[in-house]
Design a protein around this motif. Structure first.
Motif, PDB file in Angstrom:
ATOM      1  N   SER A  69       0.809  -1.219   0.000  1.00 38.61           N
ATOM      2  CA  SER A  69       0.000   0.000   0.000  1.00 38.61           C
ATOM      3  C   SER A  69       0.839   1.263   0.000  1.00 38.61           C
ATOM      4  O   SER A  69       0.468   2.261  -0.640  1.00 38.61           O
ATOM      5  CB  SER A  69      -0.935  -0.008   1.217  1.00 38.61           C
ATOM      6  N   PHE A  70       1.956   1.243   0.727  1.00 39.35           N
ATOM      7  CA  PHE A  70       2.799   2.441   0.808  1.00 39.35           C
ATOM      8  C   PHE A  70       4.202   2.186   0.257  1.00 39.35           C
ATOM      9  O   PHE A  70       5.109   2.975   0.452  1.00 39.35           O
ATOM     10  CB  PHE A  70       2.892   2.914   2.265  1.00 39.35           C
ATOM     11  N   ASN A  71       4.343   1.060  -0.463  1.00 37.85           N
ATOM     12  CA  ASN A  71       5.647   0.694  -1.019  1.00 37.85           C
ATOM     13  C   ASN A  71       5.961   1.542  -2.247  1.00 37.85           C
ATOM     14  O   ASN A  71       5.092   1.801  -3.081  1.00 37.85           O
ATOM     15  CB  ASN A  71       5.631  -0.796  -1.389  1.00 37.85           C
ATOM     16  N   LEU A  72       7.221   1.965  -2.356  1.00 35.42           N
ATOM     17  CA  LEU A  72       7.625   2.819  -3.466  1.00 35.42           C
ATOM     18  C   LEU A  72       8.503   2.089  -4.483  1.00 35.42           C
ATOM     19  O   LEU A  72       9.182   2.720  -5.293  1.00 35.42           O
ATOM     20  CB  LEU A  72       8.384   4.042  -2.931  1.00 35.42           C
ATOM     21  N   TRP A  73       8.483   0.769  -4.447  1.00 37.49           N
ATOM     22  CA  TRP A  73       9.292  -0.030  -5.365  1.00 37.49           C
ATOM     23  C   TRP A  73       8.440  -0.702  -6.435  1.00 37.49           C
ATOM     24  O   TRP A  73       8.666  -0.543  -7.626  1.00 37.49           O
ATOM     25  CB  TRP A  73      10.077  -1.078  -4.572  1.00 37.49           C
ATOM     26  N   PHE A  74       7.459  -1.476  -6.004  1.00 41.29           N
ATOM     27  CA  PHE A  74       6.675  -2.276  -6.946  1.00 41.29           C
ATOM     28  C   PHE A  74       5.701  -1.400  -7.731  1.00 41.29           C
ATOM     29  O   PHE A  74       4.997  -0.570  -7.164  1.00 41.29           O
ATOM     30  CB  PHE A  74       5.901  -3.366  -6.203  1.00 41.29           C
ATOM     31  N   THR A  75       5.674  -1.626  -9.051  1.00 40.77           N
ATOM     32  CA  THR A  75       4.780  -0.872  -9.934  1.00 40.77           C
ATOM     33  C   THR A  75       3.713  -1.755 -10.567  1.00 40.77           C
ATOM     34  O   THR A  75       2.848  -1.254 -11.278  1.00 40.77           O
ATOM     35  CB  THR A  75       5.583  -0.200 -11.056  1.00 40.77           C
ATOM     36  N   LYS A  76       3.784  -3.061 -10.319  1.00 41.51           N
ATOM     37  CA  LYS A  76       2.804  -3.969 -10.924  1.00 41.51           C
ATOM     38  C   LYS A  76       2.440  -5.069  -9.948  1.00 41.51           C
ATOM     39  O   LYS A  76       3.306  -5.625  -9.267  1.00 41.51           O
ATOM     40  CB  LYS A  76       3.367  -4.591 -12.208  1.00 41.51           C
ATOM     41  N   LEU A  77       1.149  -5.383  -9.874  1.00 44.03           N
ATOM     42  CA  LEU A  77       0.667  -6.514  -9.087  1.00 44.03           C
ATOM     43  C   LEU A  77      -0.097  -7.433 -10.034  1.00 44.03           C
ATOM     44  O   LEU A  77      -0.975  -6.977 -10.780  1.00 44.03           O
ATOM     45  CB  LEU A  77      -0.246  -6.059  -7.951  1.00 44.03           C
ATOM     46  N   SER A  78       0.253  -8.730 -10.009  1.00 46.38           N
ATOM     47  CA  SER A  78      -0.383  -9.659 -10.940  1.00 46.38           C
ATOM     48  C   SER A  78      -0.849 -10.919 -10.240  1.00 46.38           C
ATOM     49  O   SER A  78      -0.272 -11.342  -9.231  1.00 46.38           O
ATOM     50  CB  SER A  78       0.581 -10.029 -12.074  1.00 46.38           C
ATOM     51  N   CYS A  79      -1.893 -11.487 -10.791  1.00 45.60           N
ATOM     52  CA  CYS A  79      -2.443 -12.743 -10.285  1.00 45.60           C
ATOM     53  C   CYS A  79      -3.271 -13.359 -11.407  1.00 45.60           C
ATOM     54  O   CYS A  79      -4.115 -12.685 -12.001  1.00 45.60           O
ATOM     55  CB  CYS A  79      -3.301 -12.497  -9.045  1.00 45.60           C
ATOM     56  N   LYS A  80      -3.034 -14.622 -11.712  1.00 43.88           N
ATOM     57  CA  LYS A  80      -3.768 -15.287 -12.787  1.00 43.88           C
ATOM     58  C   LYS A  80      -4.119 -16.706 -12.373  1.00 43.88           C
ATOM     59  O   LYS A  80      -3.291 -17.441 -11.853  1.00 43.88           O
ATOM     60  CB  LYS A  80      -2.926 -15.307 -14.072  1.00 43.88           C
ATOM     61  N   ASP A  81      -5.391 -17.065 -12.592  1.00 43.84           N
ATOM     62  CA  ASP A  81      -5.881 -18.423 -12.299  1.00 43.84           C
ATOM     63  C   ASP A  81      -5.687 -18.790 -10.831  1.00 43.84           C
ATOM     64  O   ASP A  81      -5.360 -19.933 -10.506  1.00 43.84           O
ATOM     65  CB  ASP A  81      -5.173 -19.456 -13.201  1.00 43.84           C
ATOM     66  N   PHE A  82      -5.887 -17.824  -9.953  1.00 43.17           N
ATOM     67  CA  PHE A  82      -5.814 -18.062  -8.508  1.00 43.17           C
ATOM     68  C   PHE A  82      -6.969 -17.318  -7.852  1.00 43.17           C
ATOM     69  O   PHE A  82      -7.061 -16.093  -7.958  1.00 43.17           O
ATOM     70  CB  PHE A  82      -4.467 -17.581  -7.960  1.00 43.17           C
ATOM     71  N   ARG A  83      -7.838 -18.058  -7.192  1.00 47.86           N
ATOM     72  CA  ARG A  83      -9.044 -17.462  -6.634  1.00 47.86           C
ATOM     73  C   ARG A  83      -8.704 -16.598  -5.430  1.00 47.86           C
ATOM     74  O   ARG A  83      -8.082 -17.054  -4.468  1.00 47.86           O
ATOM     75  CB  ARG A  83     -10.040 -18.550  -6.248  1.00 47.86           C
ATOM     76  N   LEU A  84      -9.139 -15.347  -5.470  1.00 46.34           N
ATOM     77  CA  LEU A  84      -8.883 -14.404  -4.385  1.00 46.34           C
ATOM     78  C   LEU A  84     -10.115 -14.343  -3.483  1.00 46.34           C
ATOM     79  O   LEU A  84     -11.198 -13.958  -3.926  1.00 46.34           O
ATOM     80  CB  LEU A  84      -8.581 -13.019  -4.961  1.00 46.34           C
ATOM     81  N   ASN A  85      -9.923 -14.707  -2.210  1.00 47.36           N
ATOM     82  CA  ASN A  85     -11.064 -14.686  -1.296  1.00 47.36           C
ATOM     83  C   ASN A  85     -11.298 -13.279  -0.743  1.00 47.36           C
ATOM     84  O   ASN A  85     -10.605 -12.316  -1.081  1.00 47.36           O
ATOM     85  CB  ASN A  85     -10.867 -15.705  -0.165  1.00 47.36           C
ATOM     86  N   GLN A  86     -12.278 -13.193   0.140  1.00 46.98           N
ATOM     87  CA  GLN A  86     -12.670 -11.888   0.674  1.00 46.98           C
ATOM     88  C   GLN A  86     -11.537 -11.208   1.414  1.00 46.98           C
ATOM     89  O   GLN A  86     -11.333  -9.988   1.299  1.00 46.98           O
ATOM     90  CB  GLN A  86     -13.878 -12.073   1.616  1.00 46.98           C
ATOM     91  N   GLU A  87     -10.745 -11.977   2.142  1.00 46.91           N
ATOM     92  CA  GLU A  87      -9.656 -11.411   2.937  1.00 46.91           C
ATOM     93  C   GLU A  87      -8.621 -10.723   2.048  1.00 46.91           C
ATOM     94  O   GLU A  87      -8.184  -9.601   2.324  1.00 46.91           O
ATOM     95  CB  GLU A  87      -9.004 -12.536   3.748  1.00 46.91           C
ATOM     96  N   ILE A  88      -8.248 -11.406   0.968  1.00 49.25           N
ATOM     97  CA  ILE A  88      -7.258 -10.827   0.054  1.00 49.25           C
ATOM     98  C   ILE A  88      -7.865  -9.671  -0.729  1.00 49.25           C
ATOM     99  O   ILE A  88      -7.217  -8.637  -0.957  1.00 49.25           O
ATOM    100  CB  ILE A  88      -6.733 -11.914  -0.907  1.00 49.25           C
ATOM    101  N   SER A  89      -9.128  -9.817  -1.145  1.00 44.14           N
ATOM    102  CA  SER A  89      -9.795  -8.760  -1.922  1.00 44.14           C
ATOM    103  C   SER A  89      -9.857  -7.455  -1.143  1.00 44.14           C
ATOM    104  O   SER A  89      -9.668  -6.371  -1.712  1.00 44.14           O
ATOM    105  CB  SER A  89     -11.201  -9.211  -2.321  1.00 44.14           C
ATOM    106  N   GLU A  90     -10.128  -7.546   0.157  1.00 42.21           N
ATOM    107  CA  GLU A  90     -10.200  -6.340   0.974  1.00 42.21           C
ATOM    108  C   GLU A  90      -8.868  -5.597   0.986  1.00 42.21           C
ATOM    109  O   GLU A  90      -8.824  -4.361   0.877  1.00 42.21           O
ATOM    110  CB  GLU A  90     -10.611  -6.701   2.408  1.00 42.21           C
TER     111      GLU A  90
END
Length: 946
Positions: free
Chosen positions: A213-234
């Motif tokens: 959330s406050f990281n100044l390094w990563f510019t991309k977040l990716s996820c494919k074919d992996f179900r994201l539950n409510q905890e991760i979605s929040e």
């Protein structure tokens, strides 16, 4: 009881350390804590991310604790009194001295600065003395400079993650820290992939997302074919509402619903500092509710979008229309959008629903990638918008699984031809499964013929049901469409038109890859073999540009052997796909024979061919003698089937295949036998061809010599002289190749290369010494007190010397030796090429003399009352048809006959005779192959040709 320097009994301090276990203790001090209206003695313990308040007595227990992330503000009320407000409660601490207070305030402030880079002391400290505030400000400024110059691996991600673990009371997963600090950081990777941590508990994955959330390094977040539950979605939504660095978000096929898209749109709308420009939510059930909500954000997004993928999101026409309208209304998006994928949403662009998409495409001047596959988009209404919008920028266009028009049309829109004639950057066009009318194909190809801007175009016209009408159009125009380098015509019902279609492809000088699979449903075996023969001839031409051929899923069965038999000394194809042809172990055997002698192929694909473990092993054993094939994807379907019956033999074959391919991928210098393969084929085939013609000429001589009269005596003497010269020329071919392979200057060249490598080695040595000195000087300037110690300096020199020796031993000498091998390898190639050219010229001269003698003798036969056309040596079937059509063999000119013999000689070099199959079921088919290829079938075996 003994006391520590801080006034805390040593026994109590030891008990505190034991109680906190592995937690890193940074500060321990005596304080007084206000409880109600009185102050009581306590011990304050500070770890990197948490404060513990402990009673000043044994046994040790926790009175209370708080994470620094809970701190809202700190108010200094007296020189030694500070009130810390947290989310849960308020703490009033009285310290023994102002220095103790200062240490605690500075520690909390610096810890928060590491997690929240944009935080400042002014937001946290209230009513602080000027001297304290100024000191904290100087320290935080210094910390900020340090974090900017050296923020730690991946922008200090691990420290933020550790703080969040402490805040939430979760276990700290060291593997997350290790992967980020080592793998991501060493690769300079700015993409955080959730699949790297999908094996962990969802709360661990959620915390890793929160740390971004406050990281100044990563510019991309990716996820494919992996179900994201409510905890991760929040946590994803929270991160989207806070991050000022995230530019790309890929959450493909992650089980997200419409409510996620709605909340995501809201989070982004409330975050004006977001720099997110690439969004991929493909494969999620967002439906119209989610897309409509997202469209409202897309319409107002101040910075615009560069890439958007909403493929397979269960859109309807309403949602698609709303989305396209919103994107078109956003000028920033319309001017910056480069990638748009709306495929897999059937029915969304049918009828009038395409109007808003047309409006969007009119404005998208930078669009390079457009996919509308499977949207029921009418193509006749699309190309006009593409012409006026992105024809100069479009690189990839996927319109597969659509229809040309939803209405009955008598004429083809001129927009198709205009678009393909004006496109400036196209590299890939897919119209697979679009059932294009023949006239639409004509307009497309005419546009490409007129286009001088593009090249290396991949055109996919597979599964379009083009049939004879489409085949005729392609035959007429494909030779002139020089921009096409990759052409997929598979599954188009071209079966009866394949002969002429292959001939037209052969006239193209630009097509390097062609796919013809699923077009071989030809009832006549003779017709099928004629098509395969044309394909073989196409690949044998000297100027053939074709490098890759696919006849996948064609069920050719034994017909596959015709193609494989032509691979002996193939000089054009580097890739071949014969998968899905059910060629069985016989085909595998023919493939094995081809691989033993072929030096051009780099890739072969051959799965789904009913190959048993025996066939797999034959191919694997053949690869042991092939040093040029680089890629052969494991035929997994056949391997799995074979493993059920013969697991050990299958494992042996797979291991051998993989090891041989690995050897070839690493090998840069080819063995001498590889260079001699083609030489051997040329020598042997030339000798056989010349002997064959000599025998034919000798038959003519014998017949004419027995005739009375001396009319043909001069011709007979010339023929006998030609035969003697031909036999002499054939006998010297091996000597010629041996002369071409003699190492005349190898000694001098070897010496020269050794001198060069020695000189290069010395230069490298001096470069290494300079690097060592530079490193030592830099270390001395940065740490003079440490490096000046003689022992330390010697240790540094020894450490560098050991590393240099190891690296030199493993790499540098090998590289220099490899350079010498590469030179001799290239020299061998040139030698073979030169001697082969000379040998070809000699053979051409010999064939010319024999041809002249043959023709003169043939002209003498009628004068002697003889007619022996059967004495002519056999030509390839197509040559014979061309030469014999409408005239007798004696009418052939010497030049025509010479060209026919040269053509047969060239084919003869490359094509192995088609194998005879013992099976009763296939005997007749095999004999039919022999008949087509000009080899007379044996009478009385398996049934004669009907």
């Amino acid at each position: 009881m003994a006391s520590s320097p801080g006034g805390i009994p040593a026994e109590l301090q030891e008990s505190i350390s034991a109680f906190l276990g592995t937690k890193k203790v940074l500060l321990v001090m005596s304080i007084q804590l206000q409880v109600k209206s009185k102050y009581y003695d306590y011990i304050l313990v500070l770890t990197p991310w948490r404060a513990y308040v402990l009673p000043a007595m044994l046994p040790v227990r926790v009175h209370s604790s708080f994470s620094f992330l809970e701190v809202r503000e700190m108010t200094v009320q007296e020189p030694s009194l500070v009130v810390i407000e947290t989310d849960a409660m308020s703490y009033a601490f009285r310290f023994m001295s102002f220095d103790d207070l200062e240490q605690v305030v500075i520690h909390v402030t610096m810890s928060l600065k590491k997690v929240f880079p944009d935080s400042s002391p002014g937001m946290l400290l209230k009513n602080s003395p000027p001297n304290l505030y100024e000191r904290i400000r100087q320290i935080t400024d210094s910390l900020e400079e340090m974090l900017q110059s050296s923020p730690g691996p991946c922008g200090g991600f691990s420290e933020t993650y550790a703080a969040l673990c402490d805040y939430n009371g979760f276990a700290f997963r060291e593997e997350i820290q290790w992967d980020v600090d080592n793998i991501y950081h060493s690769q300079d990777c700015r993409e955080f992939n959730l699949l790297d941590f999908s094996h962990l508990e969802s709360r661990d994955v959620a915390l890793s997302v929160a740390a971004l959330s406050f990281n100044l390094w990563f510019t991309k977040l990716s996820c494919k074919d992996f179900r994201l539950n409510q905890e991760i979605s929040e946590q994803l939504l929270y991160m989207l509402s806070k991050s000022v660095m995230l530019e790309e978000l890929v959450l493909e096929n992650s089980g997200l619903k419409a409510d996620f898209a709605q909340r995501m749109a809201q989070a982004l709308s409330n975050h004006p500092d977001s720099v997110l420009h690439t969004i991929n939510l493909a494969g999620n059930q967002l439906e119209d509710r989610g897309i409509v909500a997202f469209s409202r954000h897309g319409e107002k997004c101040p910075k615009g979008l560069q890439s958007l993928s909403l493929a397979r999101t269960m859109l309807t026409a309403k949602g698609m229309s709303t989305l396209c309208k919103a994107l078109a209304n956003n000028k920033a998006t319309a001017s910056s959008l480069r990638h748009l994928d709306l495929s897999g949403n059937p029915g969304t662009l049918a009828g009038d629903d395409i109007i808003n998409l047309q409006s969007l495409l009119h404005q998208c001047r930078a669009l390079s990638h457009l996919s509308l596959a499977g949207t029921d988009c009418p193509l006749d209404a699309l190309f006009g918008a593409l012409i006026h919008g992105c024809h100069t920028s479009l690189v990839h266009l996927d319109l597969s699984r659509n229809m040309y028009s939803h209405k009955r049309v008598k004429t083809i829109s001129p927009d198709i031809k205009e678009f393909f004639s004006q496109a400036c950057a196209l590299r890939h066009v897919s119209l697979s499964g679009t059932k294009l009318p023949a006239d639409a194909v004509r307009a497309l190809l005419q546009g490409l013929v007129d286009n001088s801007h593009i090249s290396d175009l991949c055109l996919d016209l597979s599964s379009c049901e083009l049939r004879s009408a489409g085949a005729q159009v392609i035959q007429d125009l494909i030779p002139d469409a020089s921009s096409i380098s990759d052409l997929d015509l598979s599954d188009n019902g071209f079966d009866p038109d394949m002969v002429t279609l292959v001939l037209s492809i052969g006239r193209s000088k630009s097509i390097r890859h062609v796919s013809l699979g699923k077009n071989f449903n030809i009832k006549s075996k003779e017709g099928l073999l004629d098509v395969l023969h044309r394909i073989v001839q196409l690949t044998q031409e000297d100027d053939c540009p074709l490098q890759s051929l696919s006849v996948a899923e064609s069920r050719l069965k034994l017909g596959t052997n015709v193609l494989l038999s032509a691979l002996g000394s193939n000089t054009s194809l580097i890739a071949l796909d014969i998968s899905g042809n059910a060629m069985g172990d016989t085909g595998a055997k023919m493939l094995a024979k081809a691989l033993q002698i072929n030096t051009k192929l780099r890739t072969v694909v051959w799965d789904r061919n009913n190959t048993t473990a025996h066939g797999l092993l034959e191919v694997a054993q053949a690869l042991e003698r092939n040093y040029t094939l680089k890629s052969m994807p494991l035929p997994m379907s056949d391997v799995m089937q074979a493993y059920r019956s013969h697991p050990e033999k299958t494992e042996e074959a797979v291991h051998k295949l993989q090891s041989c391919l690995a050897r070839n991928q690493l090998r840069r210098t080819l063995p001498t036998q590889t260079f001699r393969l083609q030489q051997g084929i040329l020598t042997t085939s030339s000798e056989q061809m010349v002997n064959e013609i000599c025998l034919s000429v000798q038959k003519h001589v014998d017949i004419l010599s027995a005739c009375p009269g001396r009319e043909a005596e001069v011709d007979i003497l010339c023929a006998e002289e030609a035969i003697r010269n031909a036999n002499l020329s054939v006998s010297i071919l091996p000597l010629l190749y041996e002369a071409g392979n003699t190492p005349y200057q190898n000694g001098k060249l070897q010496h020269k290369l050794e001198c060069l490598t020695e000189e290069a080695s010395q230069i490298c040595g001096r470069e290494i010494q300079a690097i060592m000195q530079a490193v030592l000087d830099t270390a001395h300037n940065l740490c003079p007190a440490v490096v000046q110690k003689s022992r330390v300096r010697d240790q540094l020199i020894n450490a560098m010397s050991e590393r240099i020796y190891l690296q030199d031993h493993l790499n540098l000498s090998t590289v220099l030796d490899q350079m010498v091998n590469d030179v001799f390898s290239k020299l061998n190639e040139i030698k073979l090429s030169v001697t082969a050219a000379v040998a070809d010229c000699i053979m051409d001269a010999v064939l010319g003399d024999l041809t002249i003698a043959q023709c003169k003798l043939a002209e003498s036969l009628p004068r002697q009352g003889l007619d022996l056309p059967a004495l002519l040596p056999e030509l390839a079937e197509d040559d014979a048809v061309v030469l014999m059509r409408g005239r007798n063999a004696p009418d052939l000119t010497a030049e025509e006959y010479k060209m026919a013999l040269r053509r047969k000689n060239k084919h003869f070099r490359s094509i192995r005779p088609t194998p005879t199959v013992r099976s009763k079921v296939t005997t007749r088919v095999s004999l039919c192959y022999d008949w087509v290829w000009g080899v007379p079938a044996l009478p009385g075996v398996g049934g004669s040709k009907q």
